[in-house]
Every structure is written in C-alpha cells, then in structure tokens.
Design an enzyme around this catalytic site. Structure first.
Site, short mmCIF file in Angstrom:
data_model
loop_
_atom_site.label_atom_id
_atom_site.label_comp_id
_atom_site.label_asym_id
_atom_site.label_seq_id
_atom_site.Cartn_x
_atom_site.Cartn_y
_atom_site.Cartn_z
N LEU A 232 -9.07 9.04 -15.18
CA LEU A 232 -9.65 9.37 -13.92
C LEU A 232 -10.37 11.03 -14.16
CD1 LEU A 232 -10.85 8.26 -11.42
CD2 LEU A 232 -8.63 9.01 -10.27
N HIS A 233 -11.35 11.00 -14.74
CA HIS A 233 -12.00 12.23 -15.00
C HIS A 233 -12.98 12.57 -14.01
CE1 HIS A 233 -15.20 10.81 -17.16
NE2 HIS A 233 -14.43 9.98 -17.45
N ALA A 234 -13.85 13.67 -14.16
CA ALA A 234 -14.92 14.10 -13.14
C ALA A 234 -15.76 12.97 -12.68
CB ALA A 234 -15.31 15.42 -13.51
#
Length: 85
Positions: free
Chosen positions: A14-16
C-alpha cells in the site's frame, strides 16, 4: 457496519499511489471507512493516516465501512482493493 479482509497482492504494498487513490475514492462517500493493518488504524479519507499503515505485500488489510451510504462505499472499496492492491 460492513467489513472484509483483503490480502495485499501488489508487490509494493500500500504505497503512495494506491493510498492516494483510496483517499480520493473514500472522499466520495459520507460513510466512515477505516483500514486496519500492522496493529494500526487509518481513516481512509486521510492520506498520511493510510500511508502510516505501512502495509506490505502478503499482509492482511481489514476494512470497515459504516454510515448511511455504506453499501455503495463497501462495494467501491472492495472493487478498489481487488483492482489496485
């Protein structure tokens, strides 16, 4: 209240980018959307809150949706997770 669990399959977790997309999606609903991972809780309408979860590939994300438009919000978040995470 409706809830579901989802195991993150995106190699980067769950990155940017997906965090920003889920915040944008959540803003369309009046229901409260809460995310849980790594013993932390996040308000899905706040970017830094979502990013602080630091959820990685293979980890479980628990999602709770509660409010007057929870059915629509629940379906949208479930679809988002399947496509983006």
């Amino acid at each position: 209240m409706k809830e579901f669990n989802y195991v993150i399959t995106d190699a980067e977790g769950l990155h940017a980018r997906p965090a920003g997309l889920i915040v944008k999606l959540a803003a369309n609903y009046t229901s409260a959307i809460r995310l849980y991972a790594n013993g932390k809780t996040a308000d899905a309408k706040r970017l830094f809150s979502v990013m602080k979860l630091a959820a990685k590939c293979g980890q479980e994300l628990h999602v709770e949706v509660e409010g007057e438009d929870e059915e629509a919000a629940f379906a949208a978040v479930q679809e988002f997770c399947a496509k983006e995470l």
